[in-house]
Design a protein around this motif. Sequence first.
Motif, short mmCIF file in Angstrom:
data_model
loop_
_atom_site.label_atom_id
_atom_site.label_comp_id
_atom_site.label_asym_id
_atom_site.label_seq_id
_atom_site.Cartn_x
_atom_site.Cartn_y
_atom_site.Cartn_z
N HIS A 17 0.77 -1.27 -0.04
CA HIS A 17 0.07 -0.32 0.11
C HIS A 17 0.83 1.24 -0.09
N VAL A 183 -7.26 2.71 8.56
CA VAL A 183 -7.65 2.96 7.09
C VAL A 183 -8.68 2.09 6.89
N LYS A 194 -9.01 1.67 -0.61
CA LYS A 194 -8.24 1.87 0.31
C LYS A 194 -7.03 2.94 -0.14
N ARG A 198 -5.98 6.24 1.75
CA ARG A 198 -4.74 6.50 2.03
C ARG A 198 -4.46 8.00 1.82
N GLU A 202 -3.46 10.95 4.43
CA GLU A 202 -2.39 11.77 4.35
C GLU A 202 -2.32 13.16 4.13
#
Length: 231
Positions: A17, A183, A194, A198, A202
């Motif tokens: 990821h 997450v 996902k 993410r 972030e």
Amino acid sequence: MTNARALEVVIVEDEPHLAELHREYIEQNFHLRVAGIAGTLEQANALIRRYRPRLVLLDNTLPDGKGVDLIDSPLLKSTGCAVIFITAASDMQTCSHAMRSGAFDYLIKPVFFQRLHASLARFMLLEQTLRQATVVDQHALDRLFSLPASDAPSGPSTKGIEPTTLARITGFFTANPDAAWSVEQVVAYAGISKTTGRRYLEYCVETGLVSVEMLYGNIGHPRRLYRKIPG
């Protein structure tokens, strides 16, 4: 630059990821192409031998060895590529080893995209300088190795950030300020993938909405949990 062929990058990172996040960010924000992603030193050697990239994003802790040892390898030296060393190891011995071995930059996990952006911007400036300059003066060298603040991004990039989705995620943290969320929990609430989740998380970290906590278990990689910053 836009008409030139994109420079090739190899990402060496055993957390898929994170590797995908880096790939997406690199290709969206710079004239660079990720030629391949390696999860082990063996895979990294194969990709470097095949593509001879101009840049390697190199994680240190890998299943079959240490990334810092790859910097010293004859194969990597022969390509003349730059290395951005990314690791959770903050000890000075690892840092100094990477720098003495010629690492272009050294980033500590968790990596913030603004810091990665600055590193990649300096790499692109280096490539442009090497390509265009026949004689390098002191001003050019100073600019190359210090990258003035005016050249760095003034804040987190909003590229790929959609206001409605961002509002849904920020609303989730505002409504649940006391818990730390994975997450998986956030994307289930927001109804997004996902990878997309993410990116938004972030962004929320960089803008100061949430903080990152690392949950270390007995097996596997630590989990990143996100918590609303009070205020």
